[in-house]
Write a protein that holds these residues in place. Structure first.
Motif, short mmCIF file in Angstrom:
data_model
loop_
_atom_site.label_atom_id
_atom_site.label_comp_id
_atom_site.label_asym_id
_atom_site.label_seq_id
_atom_site.Cartn_x
_atom_site.Cartn_y
_atom_site.Cartn_z
N VAL A 259 0.87 -1.18 0.00
CA VAL A 259 0.00 0.00 0.00
C VAL A 259 0.90 1.23 0.00
N GLY A 260 0.75 2.07 -1.02
CA GLY A 260 1.62 3.24 -1.12
C GLY A 260 0.91 4.56 -0.93
N ILE A 293 9.65 1.31 -0.82
CA ILE A 293 10.43 0.54 0.15
C ILE A 293 9.49 0.00 1.22
N PRO A 294 9.52 -1.30 1.52
CA PRO A 294 8.65 -1.84 2.56
C PRO A 294 8.91 -1.17 3.91
N ASP A 295 7.83 -0.82 4.59
CA ASP A 295 7.94 -0.21 5.91
C ASP A 295 8.14 -1.31 6.94
N PRO A 296 9.28 -1.34 7.64
CA PRO A 296 9.53 -2.43 8.59
C PRO A 296 8.55 -2.43 9.76
N ASP A 297 7.87 -1.32 9.99
CA ASP A 297 6.93 -1.23 11.11
C ASP A 297 5.48 -1.46 10.71
N PRO A 299 3.53 -4.02 8.11
CA PRO A 299 3.52 -5.05 7.07
C PRO A 299 2.59 -4.68 5.91
N GLN A 300 3.05 -4.93 4.71
CA GLN A 300 2.37 -4.70 3.44
C GLN A 300 2.12 -3.22 3.16
N HIS A 301 2.80 -2.34 3.86
CA HIS A 301 2.74 -0.91 3.58
C HIS A 301 4.14 -0.42 3.19
N ALA A 302 4.16 0.60 2.37
CA ALA A 302 5.42 1.19 1.95
C ALA A 302 5.81 2.34 2.85
N VAL A 303 7.09 2.59 2.94
CA VAL A 303 7.57 3.83 3.54
C VAL A 303 6.99 5.00 2.75
N ARG A 306 7.25 10.49 0.58
CA ARG A 306 7.77 11.82 0.93
C ARG A 306 9.05 11.68 1.74
N GLN A 307 9.23 10.50 2.34
CA GLN A 307 10.43 10.25 3.13
C GLN A 307 11.52 9.63 2.28
N ALA A 308 11.16 8.62 1.49
CA ALA A 308 12.19 7.96 0.68
C ALA A 308 11.55 7.01 -0.32
N PHE A 309 12.15 6.94 -1.51
CA PHE A 309 11.83 5.91 -2.49
C PHE A 309 13.08 5.70 -3.33
#
Length: 527
Positions: A259-260, A293-297, A299-303, A306-309
């Motif tokens: 999910v982005g 980038i997968p958000d380590p905090d 699951p199934q969501h992206a960072v 606006r922070q990083a890609f």
């Protein structure tokens, strides 16, 4: 603040496909509490309920109010703006003043031909063409409001398939630049009593009488109630943050994509319309956004991008690395200039996942950072520090150790790196057709960034005609119910691809057109 009268380019009989107009009643102001909390409205004025305060809903509300309607603008978040708060805010239009000033020859018909080409001629020919032919006017409208264009506009955008002519625009502050011109206009209408703003208010359903939609059931911190009007406009955006609903429209092998988008994109308007019999497309189309980038905090969501890609387009950064799938195999030429080729290759990979593999020489020598975001500068020095410390980057002293950390076959990864290095040295022709070889990969430590295909824009949506009236399962309009923006699904405007500016621009363009018609008293007569 600029005030606008009648659009001089509008035909006397209205735009093709636009509902009939009635002369607006004279507006009357309401008190502050009535404006904010849905108090009394003026007798004789059409009342329009707009659900969703993103780009589409804001434009509907502005035009309807400027034509004399009372507008209830409902937004479930505490602020207006929707996805424009994180979007790049790129919009497109041909024949604009800004193009003419820069000597760019273009026309709406040429733009339409390119939309058909890039979309493989799978757009809705009525709605898409109606928007494209007027998008240059939208660009000029934003300019007249003081929109702060980036100095490179109009330009060519390489994140998706590229137009032949520069006709894409963006602001100095991405999507926020659009909000900076729209939100003050909305507030002006609120203060004038023509817009009643309902923030932190969720749509719970549509209110029907006989076969017509006559209002919405909503819930806010003070409880549940109904808002009624001559027309209800769903401008509620997409559904991609609702994983269960999203996966209903997703090809089966794409259920693991990230999910982005923002969390509010849960498909509320689509669900509410379905409950009253609305037809919904099910095209089975998905094309991913790459580089999330997968958000380590989560699951199934992206960072949040606006922070990083990860920058994937070689037009913006020469690739120094290779991309491998879960089997350690390369699957596409990393320097391909076709975003569609990259995107379609990724969704064929297991788990829609790829690892970007590079070594110490890339960290040291690549002049542009592999990671970026829209606002901050990711210098090579900042990237080098992230390679040492970021949880988004896997690091290892040897290629074999990196393979174990990524859970990919070590022999396959070693073979793909060796084959790539042989192509760098000119010993073989790259099997995937890559032609750009800045440096061999042979110096530890080794690194990898794992990235997964992401969904950020809903492809399917409500069925509607060129009058933007929502249709039922038999293709007949549902009286009183309209839809505009992403709730219609991006396939309507981009077919089976991504087409530059064909998300926010149709939302604003058709939103203005619809608001203008409804505000003039053109809501459908109740049967």
């Amino acid at each position: 603040m600029r005030r606008r009268g009648r659009d001089p380019r509008r035909p006397a009989g209205g735009w093709r496909g636009e509902p009939a107009r009635r002369r607006p009643a004279r507006p009357r102001r309401c008190g502050p509490r009535a404006r904010r909390r849905g108090g009394p409205v003026s007798v004789g004025r059409p009342t329009v309920v707009v659900v969703g305060a993103g780009g589409a809903g804001l434009c509907v509300a502005l035009e309807a109010a400027s034509q004399g309607a009372t507008v209830h603008l409902v937004e479930k978040q505490s602020t207006m703006g929707g996805m424009l708060r994180i979007a790049n805010g790129e919009f497109s239009g041909a024949g604009s003043r800004r193009q003419a000033e820069r000597g760019i020859e273009d026309s709406p018909e040429r733009h339409w031909d390119e939309v058909r080409r890039i979309s493989h001629d799978r757009v809705d020919p009525g709605l898409a063409r109606m928007s494209v032919l007027r998008q240059g006017e939208t660009v000029d409208w934003l300019e007249s409001l003081g929109f702060q264009f980036h100095p490179d506009c109009p330009g060519l955008i390489h994140g998706h398939e590229v137009y032949d002519v520069p006709r894409t625009y963006w602001g100095v502050e991405q999507g926020h630049s659009v909000l900076q011109v729209l939100l003050p206009l909305v507030e002006e209408q609120v203060q004038a009593g023509r817009v009643v703003l309902h923030l932190s208010t969720r749509l719970r359903g549509l209110v029907r009488e006989a076969d017509a939609v006559v209002g919405v059931a909503v819930e806010d911190p003070e409880g549940s109630r109904e808002l009624r009007g001559d027309a209800v406009v769903l401008a509620t955006g997409g559904y991609d943050a609702n994983i269960g609903l999203r996966n209903r429209f997703m090809p089966e092998h794409c259920a693991d994509v990230l999910v982005g988008c923002l969390d509010h994109a849960t498909g509320d308007g689509l669900v509410a319309a379905e409950e009253v019999g609305a037809a919904v497309s099910a095209d089975g189309i998905f094309l991913p956004v790459m580089g999330m980038i997968p958000d380590p905090d989560r699951p199934q969501h992206a960072v949040d991008y606006r922070q990083a890609f990860v920058e994937m387009a070689p037009a913006y950064r020469t690739p120094h690395e290779i991309w491998v799938n879960r089997h350690g195999e390369r699957f596409v030429a990393e320097d391909t200039r076709s975003p569609e080729q990259r995107e379609r290759a990724l969704i064929r990979q297991p788990g829609n996942l790829m690892h970007i593999v590079f070594d110490a020489s890339v960290v040291r020598e690549a002049p542009v950072s592999l990671i970026r975001n829209p606002a901050d500068e990711w210098t090579p020095e900042r990237f080098a520090e992230s390679c040492r410390s970021s949880p988004w980057i896997t690091r290892a002293d040897s290629l074999e150790e990196l393979a174990r950390a990524l859970d990919v076959p070590a022999d396959a990864l070693a073979r793909n790196v060796a084959d790539y290095n042989a192509a760098v040295r000119g010993e073989v022709v790259d099997a995937l057709g890559r032609t750009t070889f800045p440096t061999a990969l042979e110096e530890g430590p080794w690194y990898a960034i794992t990235t997964v295909a992401a969904s950020i824009l809903s492809r399917d949506g409500l069925r509607a005609g060129t009058d933007l009236r929502v249709q039922d399962q038999q293709g007949e309009p549902i009286p009183g119910l309209y839809a505009v923006g992403e709730v219609l699904g991006n396939n309507v405007f981009a077919g089976d691809n991504y087409v530059g500016g064909m998300s926010i621009t149709p939302a604003m363009t058709l939103g203005r057109l619809l608001g203008r018609a409804l505000g003039a008293g053109a809501a459908e007569e109740q049967q």
